[in-house]
Design an enzyme around this catalytic site. Structure first.
Site: not given
Ligand SMILES: NC(=O)c1ccc[n+]([C@@H]2O[C@H](COP(=O)([O-])OP(=O)(O)OC[C@H]3O[C@@H](n4cnc5c(N)ncnc54)[C@H](OP(=O)(O)O)[C@@H]3O)[C@@H](O)[C@H]2O)c1
Length: 250
Positions: A12-14, A16-17, A19, A136, A149
């Site tokens: 998931t989120g692959g 950008s950045g 991922g 994080s 967050y």
């Protein structure tokens, strides 16, 4: 030896950045990749650059989109070997300025999104699969104005342990990664407000530079591999020393 040739990796989120870097790492091993994100343009780029990829457009906050991700994965490639629950957003706001919409956006994306990504994947995962959650350092090293967050990310590291307890009977290993400051598009909005942000922040990082997405990709790749078969429910910090070493005198 190639452990991942034709293995099915969902990220998931692959698009950008970190991922995206994780996707590129598994792509080198000729894995079959499933990339989930919201932006069709970057999903199209992933489809073009990766060897054998399915892209699924959707929002991690929507249960129907998560379920569609796994149904489409099954139809295209069969059952899943590795799930990387990485999609997330970052935002800071002082406690007195947090409203319900801000709270819900962070928690629904970073905590609820990860919970249901894993839960809804269960019928589609192979026994012996590896799951990696992207948390994080904010989960255990706290800056001002990060209450929402940080607490959402703390929930993610807890989920790695809690899911492990539930899934180890299927030999499914769940671990989390806690990155420090990694140079990805997540900082684009803050760079627009403060052109010196990266230079100032760098001075506070003991190793002297931001991490790269490829650093996270190498760790995720190792955790997914048989070499990490005895690592279960762990949270691995990768932050150039930020959370362990202070660079200023008190
Ligand atoms: N960079 C850092 O310093 C750092 C440090 C610690 C932890 N992290 C965590 O690392 C993860 C990846 O962040 P990154 O730094 O690589 O940032 P990024 O480049 O902004 O990537 C974030 C990814 O998440 C996806 N995403 C966000 N909200 C989504 C939603 N509602 N539905 C579906 N996909 C969604 C984005 O896709 P779309 O844009 O298409 O929606 C994008 O692919 C996040 O969980 C972040 O909290 C980052």
């Amino acid at each position: 030896m190639n452990d991942f040739k034709n293995k099915v990796i969902v990220i998931t989120g692959g698009n950008s950045g970190m991922g995206k870097a994780i996707a590129e790492k598994f792509n080198q091993q000729q894995a079959k990749l499933v990339i989930f994100g919201r932006r069709q343009t970057t999903l199209n780029e992933a489809k073009q650059t990766l060897r054998d990829a399915l892209v699924v457009q959707g929002d991690i906050k929507k249960m129907a989109d998560i379920e569609r991700l796994f149904k489409e994965t099954k139809r295209a490639f069969g059952k899943i070997d590795v799930l990387i629950a990485n999609a997330g957003i970052a935002a800071r706001r002082a406690i007195q300025d947090v409203d319900e919409a801000f709270f819900d956006d962070i928690v629904d994306t970073n905590y609820k999104g990860i919970f249901f990504t894993v839960q809804r994947s269960l019928p589609y995962l192979k026994d012996g699969a590896a799951i990696i959650l992207i948390s994080s350092i904010a989960s255990h090293w706290i800056l001002p104005s990060h209450s929402v967050y940080s607490s959402a990310k703390a929930a993610v590291t807890t989920l790695a342990r809690a899911f492990s307890a539930d899934l180890i009977a299927r030999n499914i290993r769940v671990n989390s990664i806690s990155p420090g400051f990694i140079d990805t598009p997540i900082f684009d909005s803050i760079k627009k407000i403060d052109a010196n942000y990266m230079r100032k922040r760098k001075k506070k990082i003991p190793i002297g530079c931001f991490g790269q997405s490829s650093d996270i990709a190498e760790l995720a790749f190792f955790l997914a591999s048989p070499k990490a078969s005895y690592i279960v429910g762990a949270d691995i910090t990768i932050d150039g020393g930020v959370s362990e070493i202070s660079m200023s005198e008190f």
